[in-house]
Design an enzyme around this catalytic site. Structure first.
Site, PDB file in Angstrom:
ATOM      1  N   GLU A 171       0.711  -1.245  -0.055  1.00 30.44           N
ATOM      2  CA  GLU A 171      -0.008  -0.071   0.103  1.00 30.44           C
ATOM      3  C   GLU A 171       0.775   1.316   0.038  1.00 30.44           C
ATOM      4  O   GLU A 171       0.757   2.035   1.117  1.00 30.44           O
ATOM      5  CB  GLU A 171      -0.915  -0.015   1.304  1.00 30.44           C
ATOM      6  CG  GLU A 171      -1.995  -1.334   1.280  1.00 30.44           C
ATOM      7  CD  GLU A 171      -3.087  -1.067   2.220  1.00 30.44           C
ATOM      8  OE1 GLU A 171      -2.996  -0.108   3.173  1.00 30.44           O
ATOM      9  OE2 GLU A 171      -3.887  -1.838   2.383  1.00 30.44           O
ATOM     10  N   GLU A 383      -5.516  -8.519   0.819  1.00 28.80           N
ATOM     11  CA  GLU A 383      -5.993  -8.048   2.170  1.00 28.80           C
ATOM     12  C   GLU A 383      -7.344  -7.822   1.918  1.00 28.80           C
ATOM     13  O   GLU A 383      -7.861  -7.301   0.985  1.00 28.80           O
ATOM     14  CB  GLU A 383      -5.529  -6.905   2.802  1.00 28.80           C
ATOM     15  CG  GLU A 383      -4.109  -7.195   3.478  1.00 28.80           C
ATOM     16  CD  GLU A 383      -3.668  -5.790   4.198  1.00 28.80           C
ATOM     17  OE1 GLU A 383      -4.498  -4.996   4.485  1.00 28.80           O
ATOM     18  OE2 GLU A 383      -2.230  -5.522   4.085  1.00 28.80           O
TER      19      GLU A 383
HETATM   20  C1  GBH Z   1      -4.533  -1.993   5.296  1.00 32.45           C
HETATM   21  O1  GBH Z   1      -4.818  -0.453   4.926  1.00 32.45           O
HETATM   22  C2  GBH Z   1      -3.254  -2.293   6.021  1.00 32.45           C
HETATM   23  O2  GBH Z   1      -2.458  -2.588   5.111  1.00 32.45           O
HETATM   24  C3  GBH Z   1      -3.418  -2.949   7.298  1.00 32.45           C
HETATM   25  O3  GBH Z   1      -1.960  -2.878   7.809  1.00 32.45           O
HETATM   26  C4  GBH Z   1      -4.232  -2.531   8.149  1.00 32.45           C
HETATM   27  O4  GBH Z   1      -4.316  -2.914   9.559  1.00 32.45           O
HETATM   28  C5  GBH Z   1      -5.593  -2.818   7.682  1.00 32.45           C
HETATM   29  O5  GBH Z   1      -5.645  -2.169   6.222  1.00 32.45           O
HETATM   30  C6  GBH Z   1      -6.713  -2.332   8.302  1.00 32.45           C
HETATM   31  O6  GBH Z   1      -6.913  -1.024   8.212  1.00 32.45           O
HETATM   32  O7  GBH Z   1      -8.074   7.135   9.821  1.00 32.45           O
HETATM   33  O8  GBH Z   1      -6.124   8.344   9.128  1.00 32.45           O
HETATM   34  O9  GBH Z   1      -5.899   6.558  10.643  1.00 32.45           O
HETATM   35  C7  GBH Z   1      -6.068  -0.239   4.424  1.00 32.45           C
HETATM   36  C8  GBH Z   1      -6.102   1.196   4.003  1.00 32.45           C
HETATM   37  C9  GBH Z   1      -5.464   3.130   5.158  1.00 32.45           C
HETATM   38  C10 GBH Z   1      -7.319   1.988   5.775  1.00 32.45           C
HETATM   39  C11 GBH Z   1      -5.672   4.023   6.457  1.00 32.45           C
HETATM   40  C12 GBH Z   1      -7.435   2.695   7.145  1.00 32.45           C
HETATM   41  C13 GBH Z   1      -7.083   4.765   8.290  1.00 32.45           C
HETATM   42  C14 GBH Z   1      -6.317   6.206   8.138  1.00 32.45           C
HETATM   43  N1  GBH Z   1      -6.107   2.117   5.222  1.00 32.45           N
HETATM   44  N2  GBH Z   1      -6.934   4.090   6.929  1.00 32.45           N
HETATM   45  S1  GBH Z   1      -6.608   7.290   9.305  1.00 32.45           S
END
Ligand code: GBH
Length: 481
Positions: A171, A383
């Protein structure tokens, strides 16, 4: 045809790869042990207001000390593959010389997996950049791409002969745009165009690694994992909404897909960002001759991470949902540079504990679109999963019917893409274990296995038992049956 369908069950191809995924900083703990030095997440987790409850990955799931038991757990769940990431500052502390103890951990993990007939799937970078490199500019510094290649090759030299799949980045959208534009993720910089610069250097690092591994005759399948969205105009008849959806598609999906598979940045994105300068010059000046040829070196697998799609509007909206950073106290800027006007209206779909809308059909459309628009290699869903508020019952069990349904609905969506002729070869649950959910700390549980963070006891949730049955039979049955 390998696919069979009947009213109450769907059959997957016999060699479909059933797996689960984790990431180093989210599960390992042992943050200061055996020579590991801080990553940007060790630093960021200590910034007041950056992470819910100020949680850190110091201990996490203590996987570093419990690895053999965790592999046995995977085996009990019939997993055929395990996707994990290596910690750069464990393998090369402070991005310096190779640390034998750090490499040894991953070497033992790979051996343990192979001994259990579980295919190791290595991700080289799942966000834990050595802090020393961030101190020198991090991913906005072109040199970081070369340091990434150096790290990747040293790990490959040590364990590459036993790892059948190696993906470079997990990502890069998050690393670049949450890290350097929105500031919701480490290193927490909110510098607009810096996200585009970081994205290019991440892609360059990917290209350098793929190119060099090819030269060395690597036998593993090589690839990358992207988190992609399906950006739908909130009102498809509204031109402003349609244009907002186009811009989000460019800044989320095509900014990576086009360089990787077409060898160029999207023309509309370049036009939209023409006014943005980096160190006094238009930002595309960071793209040097030859970079795009390296970045578009052919790969063997594309990992697709999918959680939800987005309804996108160019108008102010009273209700938005599941927006990145919506919980954060300190980060107030959008990760989509130049899209301060864009909103993400609710569609009224069911929500997970993250506030994310559940939209399984988006996964079918995403896979089908990738197949139609790009010359993609075989794809794997690297994922997919959901956070729900799970609790352990008095008898010690964890009932998570929503997650069972979530899993079944998304597997059905993958099956529909395969039935349409799209080459999808495997599926990884996010996540094997409840773990450190980045800016949400331990507050959100994505595991199919519950973790008690006081005792480190693992308990397979009912969703894990359901998934184990699917993995063993290759058939999808009614999750309520
Ligand atoms: C994935 O991100 C990741 O690869 C993984 O590590 C993670 O645990 C999983 O998804 C679940 O989230 O609200 O500003 O904190 C997926 C894309 C981008 C989704 C960040 C959650 C939250 C950003 N992610 N987003 S924030």
């Amino acid at each position: 045809r390998p696919l069979g369908t009947s009213a109450d069950e769907l059959r997957f191809p016999p060699d479909f790869l059933w797996g689960a995924a984790t990431a180093s900083y989210q599960i390992e703990g042992a943050a200061g042990e055996d020579g590991r030095t801080p990553s940007i997440w060790d630093t960021f987790a200590r910034v007041p207001g950056a992470v819910v409850n100020g949680d850190t990955g110091d201990v996490a799931c203590d996987h570093y000390h419990r690895m053999p038991q965790d592999v046995a757990l995977m085996k009990s769940l019939n997993l055929r593959s395990y996707r994990f990431s290596a910690s750069w500052p464990r393998v090369r502390p402070d991005a310096g010389p190779v640390n034998a103890q750090g490499v040894d951990f991953y070497s033992r993990l790979v051996d343990e997996l192979l001994a259990h007939d579980i295919r190791p799937w290595l991700t080289l970078y799942h966000w834990d950049l050595p802090q020393t490199l961030e101190d020198a500019g991090g991913w906005t510094n072109r040199d970081t791409a070369y340091r990434f290649a150096e790290y990747a090759l040293s790990l490959h030299d040590a364990i590459g002969d036993r790892v059948p799949v190696v993906t470079t980045l997990n990502e890069p959208w998050c690393s670049a745009f949450l890290g350097y534009t929105g500031g919701q993720h480490a290193p927490g910089r909110q510098e607009g165009v810096a996200g585009l610069v970081a994205a290019h250097h991440l892609l360059l690092g990917h290209g350098l690694v793929i190119d060099e591994l090819r030269r060395r005759g690597a036998t593993a399948d090589l690839g990358i994992t992207l988190n992609l969205t399906v950006a739908d105009a909130h009102d498809p008849d509204d031109e402003v909404d349609r244009d907002a959806a186009r811009r989000i598609d460019a800044l989320h999906n095509r900014v990576f897909l086009d360089p990787l598979f077409k060898g160029s940045y999207p023309a509309d994105l370049v036009a939209d960002t023409a006014d943005l300068t980096w160190q006094g010059k238009p930002w595309p000046s960071v793209v040097h001759d030859g970079d795009l040829a390296l970045i578009s070196t052919p790969i063997d697998v594309l990992g697709v991470n999918y959680y939800k799609g987005d309804a996108v509007s160019g108008h102010p909206q009273p209700v938005t949902t599941g927006v990145d950073g919506s919980h954060a106290e300190r980060a107030t800027s959008t990760p989509f540079v130049g899209c301060e006007d864009v909103t993400f209206p609710s569609r009224g779909l069911p929500l997970t504990a993250m506030g994310w809308e559940v939209q399984p059909e988006g996964l079918t459309r995403l896979l089908t679109r990738l197949d139609a628009d790009y010359d993609v290699p075989p794809m794997y869903v690297t994922e997919n999963g959901a956070a729900y508020d799970d609790r352990v019952e008095e008898d010690g069990s964890v009932h998570d019917p929503e997650r069972r349904t979530y899993i079944a609905d998304h597997l059905r969506a993958v099956h529909a893409a395969i039935a349409d002729g799209v080459d999808v070869r495997g599926f990884f649950q996010w996540s094997l274990l409840d773990n450190y959910e980045w800016a949400y700390g331990y507050d959100k549980r994505f595991g199919i296995v519950h973790v008690d963070y006081d005792t480190q006891v693992r308990t397979s949730k009912s969703s894990a038992l359901y998934y184990a049955e699917v993995a063993a039979s290759g058939r999808l049955r009614d999750p309520e049956g």
